[in-house]
Design a protein around this motif. Structure first.
Motif, short mmCIF file in Angstrom:
data_model
loop_
_atom_site.label_atom_id
_atom_site.label_comp_id
_atom_site.label_asym_id
_atom_site.label_seq_id
_atom_site.Cartn_x
_atom_site.Cartn_y
_atom_site.Cartn_z
N ASP A 116 0.87 -1.17 0.00
CA ASP A 116 0.00 0.00 0.00
C ASP A 116 0.91 1.22 0.00
OD1 ASP A 116 -1.71 2.11 0.55
OD2 ASP A 116 -2.78 1.07 2.15
N VAL A 117 1.00 1.91 -1.13
CA VAL A 117 1.91 3.04 -1.28
C VAL A 117 1.55 4.16 -0.30
CG1 VAL A 117 2.77 4.80 -2.90
CG2 VAL A 117 2.47 2.42 -3.65
N ALA A 118 0.27 4.34 0.01
CA ALA A 118 -0.17 5.41 0.91
C ALA A 118 0.38 5.25 2.31
CB ALA A 118 -1.70 5.47 0.96
N THR A 119 0.50 4.00 2.78
CA THR A 119 0.94 3.76 4.16
C THR A 119 2.33 3.15 4.24
OG1 THR A 119 0.02 1.52 4.21
CG2 THR A 119 -1.45 3.34 4.90
N GLY A 120 2.81 2.59 3.13
CA GLY A 120 4.10 1.89 3.14
C GLY A 120 3.99 0.49 3.71
N ILE A 121 2.80 0.03 4.02
CA ILE A 121 2.61 -1.31 4.61
C ILE A 121 2.51 -2.36 3.51
CG2 ILE A 121 1.07 -2.78 5.98
CD1 ILE A 121 0.25 -0.25 7.51
N GLN A 122 3.30 -3.44 3.68
CA GLN A 122 3.27 -4.59 2.77
C GLN A 122 2.34 -5.63 3.38
OE1 GLN A 122 5.20 -4.94 -0.09
NE2 GLN A 122 4.77 -7.04 -0.56
N HIS A 123 1.30 -6.01 2.64
CA HIS A 123 0.33 -7.01 3.10
C HIS A 123 0.58 -8.31 2.34
CE1 HIS A 123 -2.10 -3.92 5.10
NE2 HIS A 123 -1.81 -3.16 4.06
N ARG A 124 0.64 -9.41 3.04
CA ARG A 124 0.75 -10.73 2.41
C ARG A 124 -0.64 -11.37 2.45
NH1 ARG A 124 5.80 -14.05 2.98
NH2 ARG A 124 6.19 -12.60 1.30
N LEU A 125 -1.23 -11.54 1.27
CA LEU A 125 -2.55 -12.14 1.16
C LEU A 125 -2.40 -13.61 0.79
CD1 LEU A 125 -4.33 -9.32 -0.89
CD2 LEU A 125 -4.13 -9.55 1.59
N VAL A 126 -3.14 -14.46 1.49
CA VAL A 126 -3.13 -15.90 1.27
C VAL A 126 -4.57 -16.36 1.08
CG1 VAL A 126 -0.96 -16.25 2.55
CG2 VAL A 126 -3.16 -16.36 3.74
N PRO A 127 -4.79 -17.63 0.67
CA PRO A 127 -6.15 -18.09 0.43
C PRO A 127 -7.10 -17.74 1.59
CG PRO A 127 -4.62 -19.72 -0.34
CD PRO A 127 -3.80 -18.68 0.37
N GLY A 128 -8.24 -17.18 1.20
CA GLY A 128 -9.24 -16.76 2.18
C GLY A 128 -9.16 -15.28 2.53
N ASP A 129 -8.06 -14.59 2.16
CA ASP A 129 -7.93 -13.16 2.43
C ASP A 129 -8.65 -12.36 1.36
OD1 ASP A 129 -6.42 -13.72 4.66
OD2 ASP A 129 -4.51 -13.14 3.76
N PHE A 130 -9.18 -11.21 1.77
CA PHE A 130 -9.98 -10.33 0.93
C PHE A 130 -9.40 -8.92 1.02
CE2 PHE A 130 -13.47 -7.30 0.65
CZ PHE A 130 -14.15 -7.71 -0.47
N ALA A 131 -9.32 -8.22 -0.09
CA ALA A 131 -8.83 -6.84 -0.08
C ALA A 131 -9.79 -5.97 -0.89
CB ALA A 131 -7.44 -6.76 -0.69
N PHE A 132 -9.95 -4.72 -0.47
CA PHE A 132 -10.76 -3.75 -1.20
C PHE A 132 -9.87 -2.58 -1.59
CE2 PHE A 132 -13.46 -0.09 -1.82
CZ PHE A 132 -14.47 -0.62 -2.60
N PHE A 133 -9.90 -2.22 -2.87
CA PHE A 133 -9.10 -1.12 -3.39
C PHE A 133 -10.03 0.03 -3.75
CE2 PHE A 133 -7.12 -5.15 -4.17
CZ PHE A 133 -5.82 -4.96 -3.73
N HIS A 134 -9.84 1.17 -3.12
CA HIS A 134 -10.67 2.35 -3.35
C HIS A 134 -10.17 3.12 -4.56
CE1 HIS A 134 -12.46 1.93 0.70
NE2 HIS A 134 -11.25 1.51 1.03
N VAL A 135 -11.04 3.95 -5.16
CA VAL A 135 -10.59 4.89 -6.19
C VAL A 135 -9.50 5.74 -5.56
CG1 VAL A 135 -11.24 6.91 -7.56
CG2 VAL A 135 -12.78 4.95 -7.42
N GLY A 136 -8.36 5.85 -6.21
CA GLY A 136 -7.23 6.61 -5.69
C GLY A 136 -6.19 5.75 -5.00
N SER A 137 -6.51 4.46 -4.73
CA SER A 137 -5.51 3.57 -4.13
C SER A 137 -4.35 3.39 -5.10
CB SER A 137 -6.11 2.18 -3.85
OG SER A 137 -7.09 2.23 -2.85
N LYS A 138 -3.15 3.35 -4.55
CA LYS A 138 -1.95 3.09 -5.34
C LYS A 138 -1.22 1.95 -4.65
CE LYS A 138 1.69 5.51 -7.76
NZ LYS A 138 2.38 6.79 -7.97
N VAL A 139 -0.95 0.88 -5.39
CA VAL A 139 -0.36 -0.33 -4.81
C VAL A 139 0.69 -0.90 -5.75
CG1 VAL A 139 -2.49 -0.89 -3.55
CG2 VAL A 139 -2.07 -1.91 -5.79
N GLU A 140 1.44 -1.86 -5.22
CA GLU A 140 2.34 -2.68 -6.02
C GLU A 140 2.09 -4.13 -5.65
OE1 GLU A 140 6.44 -1.50 -5.86
OE2 GLU A 140 5.93 0.62 -6.13
N PHE A 141 1.76 -4.95 -6.66
CA PHE A 141 1.53 -6.37 -6.46
C PHE A 141 2.82 -7.13 -6.73
CE2 PHE A 141 -2.69 -4.84 -7.77
CZ PHE A 141 -3.46 -5.34 -6.74
N SER A 142 3.06 -8.17 -5.93
CA SER A 142 4.21 -9.05 -6.16
C SER A 142 3.92 -10.39 -5.49
CB SER A 142 5.50 -8.44 -5.59
OG SER A 142 5.40 -8.29 -4.19
#
Length: 138
Positions: A80-106
């Protein structure tokens, strides 16, 4: 009171198992259904599909629409570029991206997620031609 009933849309075999990555890319989307919503509050598009990512360079995204992702398999890391927090999503995790969100997927391995977005079809699922079920009665 009379209601106008609308039939369901069923897409047979809308699987994520055979989504090819574009040449020289480590991530892709595969939209499998899109409609212009009939919601009176804020008509928009609702499109759903799969997101696939393999190990490789991070994939930046700047959202001009809303999106939800539900991880089906593997792992998907989201910075999450806005906060600098790296989230690790695994099966069963859910994320919501708002208009204006800026992220990097890896990912360090691979990951697959189901998504729903408020935009029209961008990249059609490559293996669904002819799979929409007929609207006839059984």
């Amino acid at each position: 009171m009379s209601e106008n009933l609308v039939p369901l849309t069923i897409i047979k075999g809308a699987g994520h198992e055979f989504i090819p990555l574009p040449k020289d890319e480590n991530a892709t989307v595969a939209d499998f259904h899109s409609i212009r919503t009939q919601t009176s509050d804020s008509p928009s598009y609702l499109t759903s599909g799969f997101y696939k990512i393999e190990a490789g360079p991070s994939r930046p995204a700047h959202y001009t629409f809303e999106e939800t992702k539900y991880v089906l398999s593997g792992q998907i890391d989201v910075l999450d570029v806005a906060t600098g927090i790296q989230h690790r999503l695994v099966p069963g995790d859910f994320a919501f991206f708002h208009v204006g969100s800026k992220v990097e997927f890896s990912t360090q391995s691979s990951g697959m997620a189901f998504y729903a977005v408020t935009r029209p079809v961008k990249t059609p699922h490559p293996n669904l031609k002819g799979r929409e079920e007929a609207k006839s009665k059984l």
